[in-house]
Design a protein around this motif. Structure first.
Motif, PDB file in Angstrom:
ATOM      1  N   TYR A 173      31.064 -23.852 -11.995  1.00  0.00           N
ATOM      2  CA  TYR A 173      32.261 -23.801 -11.153  1.00  0.00           C
ATOM      3  C   TYR A 173      31.885 -23.996  -9.692  1.00  0.00           C
ATOM      4  O   TYR A 173      30.892 -23.438  -9.208  1.00  0.00           O
ATOM      5  CB  TYR A 173      32.975 -22.462 -11.321  1.00  0.00           C
ATOM      6  N   SER A 174      32.681 -24.800  -8.979  1.00  0.00           N
ATOM      7  CA  SER A 174      32.525 -25.007  -7.539  1.00  0.00           C
ATOM      8  C   SER A 174      33.825 -24.614  -6.856  1.00  0.00           C
ATOM      9  O   SER A 174      34.914 -24.890  -7.350  1.00  0.00           O
ATOM     10  CB  SER A 174      32.239 -26.469  -7.200  1.00  0.00           C
ATOM     11  N   LEU A 185      31.208 -17.883  -5.289  1.00  0.00           N
ATOM     12  CA  LEU A 185      31.121 -19.341  -5.304  1.00  0.00           C
ATOM     13  C   LEU A 185      31.034 -19.925  -3.890  1.00  0.00           C
ATOM     14  O   LEU A 185      30.630 -21.075  -3.732  1.00  0.00           O
ATOM     15  CB  LEU A 185      32.301 -19.928  -6.084  1.00  0.00           C
ATOM     16  N   VAL A 230      39.083 -23.510  -7.629  1.00  0.00           N
ATOM     17  CA  VAL A 230      37.736 -23.932  -8.031  1.00  0.00           C
ATOM     18  C   VAL A 230      37.888 -25.153  -8.935  1.00  0.00           C
ATOM     19  O   VAL A 230      38.953 -25.404  -9.493  1.00  0.00           O
ATOM     20  CB  VAL A 230      36.955 -22.833  -8.796  1.00  0.00           C
ATOM     21  N   GLY A 247      27.487 -20.688  -3.493  1.00  0.00           N
ATOM     22  CA  GLY A 247      26.894 -21.739  -4.320  1.00  0.00           C
ATOM     23  C   GLY A 247      27.566 -21.793  -5.673  1.00  0.00           C
ATOM     24  O   GLY A 247      28.165 -20.824  -6.127  1.00  0.00           O
ATOM     25  N   ASP A 248      27.438 -22.976  -6.314  1.00  0.00           N
ATOM     26  CA  ASP A 248      28.049 -23.156  -7.628  1.00  0.00           C
ATOM     27  C   ASP A 248      27.411 -22.207  -8.643  1.00  0.00           C
ATOM     28  O   ASP A 248      26.245 -21.832  -8.512  1.00  0.00           O
ATOM     29  CB  ASP A 248      27.845 -24.598  -8.106  1.00  0.00           C
ATOM     30  N   THR A 283      36.781 -24.900  -4.134  1.00  0.00           N
ATOM     31  CA  THR A 283      37.433 -25.957  -3.363  1.00  0.00           C
ATOM     32  C   THR A 283      37.678 -25.469  -1.934  1.00  0.00           C
ATOM     33  O   THR A 283      37.506 -24.277  -1.626  1.00  0.00           O
ATOM     34  CB  THR A 283      38.786 -26.328  -3.987  1.00  0.00           C
ATOM     35  N   CYS A 306      35.726 -27.186 -12.220  1.00  0.00           N
ATOM     36  CA  CYS A 306      34.784 -26.865 -13.280  1.00  0.00           C
ATOM     37  C   CYS A 306      34.141 -28.132 -13.816  1.00  0.00           C
ATOM     38  O   CYS A 306      34.848 -29.084 -14.136  1.00  0.00           O
ATOM     39  CB  CYS A 306      35.536 -26.125 -14.383  1.00  0.00           C
TER      40      CYS A 306
END
Lengths: 181, 181
Positions: free
Chosen positions: A70-71, A11, A54, A14-15, A73, A56
């Motif tokens: 998901y990204s 991640l 992360v 990238g997402d 943090t 969502c």
DNA sequence: CTTGTCATATGTCGGAAGGATATAGTGTGC
DNA sequence: GCACACTATATCCTTCCGACATATGACAAG
């Protein structure tokens, strides 16, 4: 280093959804050096979300089911960087194929040859797949020349090793061959 | 194929204690193709005993603690042979080392080189160990030329691959190198 | 039109095992 | 006497593997 850490690492690039992450393990060069599947990825992502590492976002798609993207943090990035600085644990490897060959003398005479043939074919397929990956212009951040090259070297070695050394095994269970020895 | 099956296979070659079996995984060529440690070997042996696939004899020793020696039963032999005829499952491999290299650009500049140096040294030690094993007259039934040769090929490839390709990674995080590119 | 297959998606369950830990016995070196 | 190493057995808790489940949508075959 567990699957949670791996998901964080992916991640950082990238997402991604859980399914996309799993596809990376299945299709990309990262899969040559680490194995993960649905059973561990989804619990890992859920745990990362709970821990605030992360976030969502649910997304609707056309022509496909909805997905959860998901990204990572900032906290997740910090943790991943910290994990990366740890001394890597030792590799883990298990191969039922080679264990089976270890007991080749218990197998019927032609079974060993069949197993080896099938295995060589499998490695050759993997070589072809990785070569195609290497030729792609946008192969993805995970498919660096170093990683793809490692996978290729690995599969090519297996092919050549099996080809050159199968003679050590293929007469192992044959009474005729043993009489000749 | 689980650790229980592996223990059965080892016991087809002769009686052994749990500790001896674990030492085989740690020291012999079988450890190049399958990993098992105390946490799985003892429960496996206990289970095999319950199921009548092995029998356990306690033995006192001089100068050492007592040990429990396991022998395979006829039923155990039959089951192992049957398991051996199954199609081998796919290999499993995980390497924190290579995952770390995948994110080399997040590491301090000299960290990558240190990791690679240490890794090369480790593989060279393994090569030396396996070469010594290959030279032994009574290397044990698990250390066939095929298996030892596979381990040697594997470690030698790692050394040469890392040596020849480390340049792809070692300037990865260096701003000077990136400007030059 | 219906069924089957495949891909895209998320998710879970039960058993196995990995790493760490614990305990015990014996011998060696300081 | 203590620390360490080796020989021994054993366990615990967390992780995860393989199989399975469900859903949506598209496409192919009969």
């Amino acid at each position: 280093m567990d699957v949670r850490t791996l998901c964080l690492g992916i991640l950082t690039l990238g997402d991604a959804s859980g399914y996309e992450i799993r596809k990376m393990f299945a299709d990309d060069a990262i899969g040559e050096v680490f194995d993960a599947n649905f059973g561990s990825i989804y619990p890992a992502l859920n745990r990362l979300t709970e821990e605030g590492l992360v976030v969502c976002t649910a997304q609707a798609q056309e022509g496909r089911p909805d997905k959860k993207v998901y990204s990572i943090t900032a906290e997740g990035r910090t943790l991943f960087t910290h994990e990366l600085m740890k001394v890597p644990a030792r590799d883990r490897f298990r191969s039922e194929f080679f264990v089976t060959l270890l007991f080749a003398d218990l197998l019927p005479g032609d079974r060993v040859g069949d197993l080896i043939d099938g295995r060589i074919a499998h490695h050759q397929q993997e070589v072809a797949r990785l070569e195609a990956l290497a030729r792609q212009e946008s192969a993805g951040a995970l498919n660096t020349p170093f990683m793809v090259g490692f996978g290729l070297a690995h599969h090519r070695l297996a092919v050549s090793y099996l080809t050159e050394n199968r003679h050590l095994l293929e007469n192992a269970g044959s009474p005729v061959a043993q009489i000749a020895e």
